[in-house]
Design an enzyme around this catalytic site. Sequence first.
Site, short mmCIF file in Angstrom:
data_model
loop_
_atom_site.label_atom_id
_atom_site.label_comp_id
_atom_site.label_asym_id
_atom_site.label_seq_id
_atom_site.Cartn_x
_atom_site.Cartn_y
_atom_site.Cartn_z
N ASP A 6 0.78 -1.38 0.14
CA ASP A 6 0.06 -0.24 0.14
C ASP A 6 0.44 1.61 0.03
OD1 ASP A 6 0.78 -0.24 2.94
OD2 ASP A 6 -0.92 -1.20 3.28
N ASP A 28 -7.83 -4.12 14.66
CA ASP A 28 -9.56 -4.41 14.22
C ASP A 28 -9.28 -5.69 12.39
OD1 ASP A 28 -8.13 -3.04 11.54
OD2 ASP A 28 -9.64 -1.53 11.92
N HIS A 70 -7.51 -5.42 9.98
CA HIS A 70 -7.04 -5.31 8.53
C HIS A 70 -5.60 -5.88 8.23
CE1 HIS A 70 -5.65 -1.60 10.24
NE2 HIS A 70 -4.59 -1.82 8.66
N GLU A 86 -9.67 -2.34 5.04
CA GLU A 86 -10.13 -1.75 6.57
C GLU A 86 -11.37 -3.17 6.67
OE1 GLU A 86 -8.93 -0.06 8.23
OE2 GLU A 86 -8.35 1.80 7.47
#
Length: 290
Positions: free
Chosen positions: A72, A141, A143, A148
Amino acid sequence: MRLVIRSDAQTVADYIAEYIKERINQFKPTAERPFVIGLPTGSSPILVYKRLVELYNDGKLSFKNVVSFNMDEYVGLPRDHPESYHSFMWHHLLKHIDIPPENVNILDGNVDDLQSECERYETKIQLYGGIELFMGGIGPDGHIAFNEPGSSLQSRTRVKTLAYETILANARFFGGDVTKVPKLALTVGVGTVMNAREVVVIITGANKAIALAKCIEEGVNHMWTVSAIQTHPRSLVVCDDDATLELHVKTVRYFKTIEQVQDEMIGRENLGLYGQVAGPLKYKNVPSGN
């Protein structure tokens, strides 16, 4: 899916770096047949990169015939900004090893046409025949990359709006100021990662414990995108003891017992890199029958 549990973040990094070294060396890459690896950013891989540099400096590993694709990059952050993922990769790994600059692929978050950039990236991965091994870390979380919660598990490289929790988590890299954290990023998709022939995930720290439990003990769920690795035929999760705090005791014992059997009864010398039996099997420490 394999789960390997180590005592702390350093022993996790040592295990993964050694594993990657063996994968590259056993692959025997050439210029015509390079080893294609997917690489993450963030805090999770830093110790792995440090150990890979040490292995390179010791003459045990070369990246001359390795091609890398990063997961990314932020949108709108200058390439030379100290917190761009381009800067991160060159600082922590790339400038310390012998990988040719032309073999390094990092998404460009400053182009005019972001969609075309994402499509170009996917096409280039395919031109290399796909990714041999994708290494990733996760957020609290669950991801993976910037996929996400709620991301499609079939998603490909695309523009992604960052969740507020991710922006808060990354503010520490921007002097604690959430207003300075980019709100958009380019990211490979969950499907892009799952198309790799092997996926290795780093999970360390108590703040990742719930995510690990969701990944290991519950079903595949797009709200915890790392859980997609349950469906991958060759996936490996390496975690530390702190990350297991939300796992059931019997789950931890089960995966540790597998390693114990391999060490004490089968013997590491009888196992291949993936844990499979390699060659004629001679059990260790097994009493003979009458």
